[in-house]
Motif scaffolding. Structure first.
Motif, PDB file in Angstrom:
ATOM      1  N   ASP A  44       0.814  -1.298  -0.177  1.00  0.00           N
ATOM      2  CA  ASP A  44       0.017   0.004   0.076  1.00  0.00           C
ATOM      3  C   ASP A  44       0.944   1.345   0.301  1.00  0.00           C
ATOM      4  O   ASP A  44       0.252   2.402  -0.046  1.00  0.00           O
ATOM      5  N   SER A  45       2.264   1.209   0.025  1.00  0.00           N
ATOM      6  CA  SER A  45       3.061   2.358  -0.101  1.00  0.00           C
ATOM      7  C   SER A  45       2.740   3.461  -1.199  1.00  0.00           C
ATOM      8  O   SER A  45       2.677   4.673  -0.493  1.00  0.00           O
ATOM      9  N   HIS A  46       2.554   3.044  -2.244  1.00  0.00           N
ATOM     10  CA  HIS A  46       2.311   3.964  -3.254  1.00  0.00           C
ATOM     11  C   HIS A  46       1.078   4.709  -2.995  1.00  0.00           C
ATOM     12  O   HIS A  46       0.803   6.085  -2.882  1.00  0.00           O
ATOM     13  N   ALA A  47      -0.073   4.316  -2.728  1.00  0.00           N
ATOM     14  CA  ALA A  47      -1.479   4.669  -2.470  1.00  0.00           C
ATOM     15  C   ALA A  47      -1.527   5.254  -1.086  1.00  0.00           C
ATOM     16  O   ALA A  47      -2.113   6.535  -1.415  1.00  0.00           O
ATOM     17  N   ILE A  48      -0.785   5.049  -0.195  1.00  0.00           N
ATOM     18  CA  ILE A  48      -0.687   5.737   1.064  1.00  0.00           C
ATOM     19  C   ILE A  48      -0.174   7.189   0.885  1.00  0.00           C
ATOM     20  O   ILE A  48      -0.676   8.268   1.179  1.00  0.00           O
ATOM     21  N   LYS A  51      -2.223   9.562  -1.440  1.00  0.00           N
ATOM     22  CA  LYS A  51      -3.312  10.175  -0.566  1.00  0.00           C
ATOM     23  C   LYS A  51      -2.893  11.279   0.114  1.00  0.00           C
ATOM     24  O   LYS A  51      -3.657  12.390   0.334  1.00  0.00           O
ATOM     25  N   MET A  52      -1.774  11.117   0.793  1.00  0.00           N
ATOM     26  CA  MET A  52      -1.403  11.985   1.774  1.00  0.00           C
ATOM     27  C   MET A  52      -0.663  13.154   1.131  1.00  0.00           C
ATOM     28  O   MET A  52      -0.620  14.287   1.692  1.00  0.00           O
ATOM     29  N   GLY A  55      -1.233  17.018  -4.581  1.00  0.00           N
ATOM     30  CA  GLY A  55      -2.007  18.265  -4.465  1.00  0.00           C
ATOM     31  C   GLY A  55      -1.548  19.161  -3.474  1.00  0.00           C
ATOM     32  O   GLY A  55      -2.094  20.401  -3.400  1.00  0.00           O
ATOM     33  N   ARG A  56      -0.556  18.714  -2.581  1.00  0.00           N
ATOM     34  CA  ARG A  56      -0.026  19.511  -1.476  1.00  0.00           C
ATOM     35  C   ARG A  56       1.424  20.321  -2.006  1.00  0.00           C
ATOM     36  O   ARG A  56       1.956  19.529  -2.666  1.00  0.00           O
ATOM     37  N   GLU A  57       1.654  21.417  -1.234  1.00  0.00           N
ATOM     38  CA  GLU A  57       3.014  21.938  -1.501  1.00  0.00           C
ATOM     39  C   GLU A  57       3.808  21.115  -0.551  1.00  0.00           C
ATOM     40  O   GLU A  57       5.098  20.838  -0.911  1.00  0.00           O
ATOM     41  N   SER A  58       3.320  20.524   0.382  1.00  0.00           N
ATOM     42  CA  SER A  58       4.258  19.608   1.510  1.00  0.00           C
ATOM     43  C   SER A  58       3.419  18.829   1.983  1.00  0.00           C
ATOM     44  O   SER A  58       2.383  18.996   2.256  1.00  0.00           O
ATOM     45  N   CYS A  59       4.177  17.772   2.684  1.00  0.00           N
ATOM     46  CA  CYS A  59       3.391  16.716   3.343  1.00  0.00           C
ATOM     47  C   CYS A  59       4.662  15.823   4.255  1.00  0.00           C
ATOM     48  O   CYS A  59       5.751  16.049   3.921  1.00  0.00           O
TER      49      CYS A  59
END
Length: 100
Positions: A44-48, A51-52, A55-59
């Motif tokens: 599930d690495s890629h999907a997680i 999702k996180m 679309g975000r500038e940072s995570c």
């Protein structure tokens, strides 16, 4: 000994994470541009990560068995790593031309 490490992904100002090219929590091999899955890999690495982060500038992602819901390695006490290759793109919205 349980160790959790946070991985921070950040784009330049005005950009956001648009694509996750590679993500693996387990024993990934290689370097940026040539990563590949190792002997153990959380499926599930890629999907997680998508999702996180997309679309975000940072995570921020925590590299731990609990974050990825299970130990991906069949043998206990294997040192695991989290490798991610992300692409940042401009946040500019391109609007389709309209004809009147």
């Amino acid at each position: 000994m349980r160790q959790e490490v946070d991985l921070h992904l950040r784009c330049e100002a005005g950009e956001s994470i648009s694509t996750i090219k590679f993500a693996s929590f387990g024993t990934p091999l290689g370097t940026c541009g040539s990563f590949r899955k190792g002997a153990c890999h959380s499926p599930d690495s890629h999907a997680i990560i998508e999702k996180m982060c997309v679309g975000r500038e940072s995570c921020k992602v925590t590299a731990s068995n609990s974050y990825f819901q299970a130990d991906p390695c069949p043998c206990p006490n294997v040192l695991k790593r989290l490798s991610i290759e992300a692409i940042c793109s401009s946040n500019t919205v391109i609007r389709p031309e309209t004809t009147e």
